[in-house]
Design an enzyme around this catalytic site. Structure first.
Site, PDB file in Angstrom:
ATOM      1  N   CYS A 107       7.803   6.799   7.162  1.00  0.00           N
ATOM      2  CA  CYS A 107       8.099   5.565   7.912  1.00  0.00           C
ATOM      3  C   CYS A 107       9.592   5.289   8.027  1.00  0.00           C
ATOM      4  O   CYS A 107      10.336   5.383   7.062  1.00  0.00           O
ATOM      5  CB  CYS A 107       7.418   4.382   7.261  1.00  0.00           C
ATOM      6  SG  CYS A 107       5.622   4.510   7.230  1.00  0.00           S
ATOM      7  N   SER A 112       3.627  -3.744   1.761  1.00  0.00           N
ATOM      8  CA  SER A 112       4.336  -2.602   2.320  1.00  0.00           C
ATOM      9  C   SER A 112       5.825  -2.911   2.337  1.00  0.00           C
ATOM     10  O   SER A 112       6.241  -4.073   2.406  1.00  0.00           O
ATOM     11  CB  SER A 112       3.849  -2.345   3.746  1.00  0.00           C
ATOM     12  OG  SER A 112       4.745  -1.510   4.438  1.00  0.00           O
ATOM     13  N   CYS A 169       5.164  10.612   1.610  1.00  0.00           N
ATOM     14  CA  CYS A 169       4.635   9.255   1.690  1.00  0.00           C
ATOM     15  C   CYS A 169       4.760   8.556   0.339  1.00  0.00           C
ATOM     16  O   CYS A 169       4.972   9.177  -0.698  1.00  0.00           O
ATOM     17  CB  CYS A 169       3.192   9.267   2.177  1.00  0.00           C
ATOM     18  SG  CYS A 169       2.606   7.659   2.746  1.00  0.00           S
ATOM     19  N   ASP A 170       4.535   7.252   0.376  1.00  0.00           N
ATOM     20  CA  ASP A 170       4.978   6.340  -0.681  1.00  0.00           C
ATOM     21  C   ASP A 170       4.715   6.790  -2.115  1.00  0.00           C
ATOM     22  O   ASP A 170       5.626   6.863  -2.927  1.00  0.00           O
ATOM     23  CB  ASP A 170       4.324   4.974  -0.486  1.00  0.00           C
ATOM     24  CG  ASP A 170       4.746   4.313   0.820  1.00  0.00           C
ATOM     25  OD1 ASP A 170       5.468   4.952   1.596  1.00  0.00           O
ATOM     26  OD2 ASP A 170       4.342   3.170   1.057  1.00  0.00           O
ATOM     27  N   ASP A 180      -0.470   5.724   3.551  1.00  0.00           N
ATOM     28  CA  ASP A 180      -0.569   4.268   3.513  1.00  0.00           C
ATOM     29  C   ASP A 180      -0.708   3.680   4.911  1.00  0.00           C
ATOM     30  O   ASP A 180      -1.448   2.717   5.125  1.00  0.00           O
ATOM     31  CB  ASP A 180       0.670   3.675   2.833  1.00  0.00           C
ATOM     32  CG  ASP A 180       0.704   3.957   1.345  1.00  0.00           C
ATOM     33  OD1 ASP A 180       0.070   4.929   0.917  1.00  0.00           O
ATOM     34  OD2 ASP A 180       1.360   3.197   0.624  1.00  0.00           O
TER      35      ASP A 180
END
Length: 557
Positions: A197, A473, A125-126, A84
């Site tokens: 993140c 986000s 990741c997401d 992302d």
């Protein structure tokens, strides 16, 4: 305890008629002894594109060691992932949410096609996080998920940096608030290595969700990506999945209504990402759990915000780990009778029993006590009104305004809104409206971090509001309403908004409205015609035809 530890794999490994299958297995190194053991699938979402999933090969090796130590035979396979952070703000971002369905579909297909007895899923990741849980729910074989862990913060002077700071630096540089050298320094230091993140953005929000759902062992996900204990967690996950098989403990016994409500409370208590609304609606659907968008507001309203985490707070995910971890948040909520203490987890312990592992670091400031919360209610609210009859999601984890009234600045693409910010065309009090970016209209419901961070970086974060049928986000903060439903491509009221219309946000009243009469709104919508689809072939077109409303989790059906 299960007597047969090969309840599924025996159909491809046992008996004279399966000699061709065994020959194929032996061609890649499996022995007769290997094939006599339970076959454990190891679903890896490794890619070398970006830091979030980059290290999962190393963790998969440790998972397989644990499986072998416990008497199973691991078989690793891979699926897709979209970064992302890399695709944000460009056409490729439309692929991210779509990938959630592809991840779930591909894991389901490989596990069913190879008759695995149990399954371990590695995510980073997401969309890999909800995708692997959706697959586990569909398959309902003994299994668990392990998150790869958060990235360490970058350091610039005495500041801890995350990718959020880079996106906001774009706006600051574009508005002349920082120079080129300062801009490059942020870019070069924000992301120091592997891991997802660093704030309570979507990846770490869903990491928290996975532990509160009970589908990840409590205390395992919050270990940062580059900390040595992460490999121990991976080895133990490999051992644990074989134990799950012996006990025949399945996702359907774990992913219950109580577990989902616990996960919602965790998002509220930590100021987590609005994407959790989409993903928990989707997970609940796969698990056969009844859940509506209104449940998020109800649970958030009774749950205090106790974790002081970015983007709305001061600390990063590694700070939470040092303070006592996700289990410390669980202990707070258990002690306050704010979650279902008897919900089962993959360890065989209830969430209350698992939370007792919490070891709070003396003097830590990351997790507040229930008596001294950051806010008395949680970070998620659901607004409805004539602009969002099915609802929209607002995050109020920081110190966002509770009301805003201003003129609409309407854009039919994210790129156009971003350029308007960069050119200084958005003014204080404006309401930025970005539409045709929903699940069907995008398609793929892009995140808007590029725009929202640019607004903050340009110094407009406290004076401008934004609404979109796209999504945000987890790093987004400010007065931003996402997931507006019905979306513009379905003829939702957001399609009728015109430049200059007065938009009213009233968070306390849970309302999002355009200040025109009902008759005028209906008249505009009668004149509306659907836009030409942006894609007419391939996966994007297929998704646009199959996807549901954001208020239902943007699932395909």
């Amino acid at each position: 305890m299960a007597e047969n530890l090969k309840p599924r794999s025996s159909v491809v490994t046992d008996g004279p008629d399966r000699a061709p299958s065994r020959a194929m297995f032996k061609a890649v190194g499996f022995s007769d002894e290997d094939l006599s053991r339970p076959i454990i699938g190891v679903a890896n979402t490794w890619i070398e594109i970006g830091p979030c999933n980059f290290h999962l090969r190393r963790l998969a090796a440790k998972v397989k060691e644990g499986v072998r130590a416990a008497g199973g035979t691991p078989m690793e396979f891979n699926t897709v992932s979209i970064s992302d952070g890399i695709s944000m703000g460009v056409e490729g971002m439309k692929c991210s949410l779509i990938s959630r369905e592809v991840i779930a579909d591909s894991i389901e297909l490989v596990a069913r096609g190879n008759h695995f007895d149990a399954l371990v899923c590695l995510s980073g990741c997401d969309k890999t996080n909800p995708g692997v849980v959706m697959a586990l729910a569909r398959l309902d074989i003994p299994g668990l998920a392990l998150y790869g862990g958060s990235i360490a913060p970058g350091h610039l002077g005495d500041r801890d940096l995350t990718i959020q700071d880079v996106f906001e630096a774009v706006g600051a540089y574009g508005s002349g608030r920082i120079n080129a050298e300062q801009f490059k320094a942020v870019e070069n230091t924000a992301c120091p290595g592997a891991g997802a993140c660093g704030g309570q953005f979507t990846a770490n929000t869903m990491s928290t969700v996975l532990e509160f759902l009970g589908i990840s062992p409590m205390g395992s996900n919050g270990i940062p990506a580059t900390v040595a204990e992460k490999e121990d967690a991976a080895f133990n996950a490999g051992k644990l999945v074989v134990d799950l098989l012996r006990r025949d403990l399945r996702p359907s016994q774990i992913l219950t209504r109580k577990a989902v409500e616990n996960a919602i409370a965790a998002v509220a208590a930590t100021g987590g990402s609005t994407n959790a609304v989409l993903h928990l609606l989707a997970i609940a659907r796969e698990a056969g759990v009844e859940l509506t968008i209104d449940d998020f507001d109800r649970i958030s309203s009774r749950t205090p915000l106790i974790a002081d985490l970015k983007p709305g707070g001061r600390f990063v995910a590694n700070d939470l780990y040092k303070a006592g971890g996700i289990q410390l948040i669980a202990k707070r909520l258990v002690d306050g009778d704010l979650i279902h203490a008897d919900a089962m987890t993959v360890t065989g312990k209830t969430i209350a029993e698992a939370a007792q592992m919490a070891n709070e670091t003396s003097g830590q400031e990351v997790v507040r006590s229930l008596a001294n919360p950051l806010k008395p209610t949680g970070g998620l609210v659901i607004l409805k009104g004539n602009l969002a009859p099915e609802g929209c999601v607002v995050k109020v984890a920081g110190y966002e305004r509770m009301a805003h009234k201003g003129p609409a600045r309407v854009f039919d693409r994210e790129e156009d809104a971003f350029q308007a910010v960069q050119r200084g065309q958005i003014k204080p009090n404006d309401v930025v409206v970005i539409r045709y970016e929903g699940p069907k209209g995008g398609p793929g419901m892009r995140e808007m971090l590029g725009v929202t961070a640019a607004l903050v970086g340009a110094g407009l974060g406290d004076s401008v509001a934004l609404l979109t049928d796209g999504r945000f986000s987890g790093a987004t903060h400010g007065l931003m309403a996402g997931h507006v439903a019905p979306e513009a491509a379905h003829g939702g009221p957001i399609a009728a908004v015109r430049d200059g219309d007065t938009i009213i946000f009233d968070v306390h009243a849970r309302r999002l409205d355009v200040e025109i009469s009902e008759e005028e709104l209906k008249a505009r919508l009668r004149q509306w015609t659907p836009p030409t689809p942006r894609y007419t072939a391939g996966v994007m077109a297929k998704y646009a035809k199959l996807v549901s409303s954001a208020s239902e989790g943007a699932v395909t059906r």
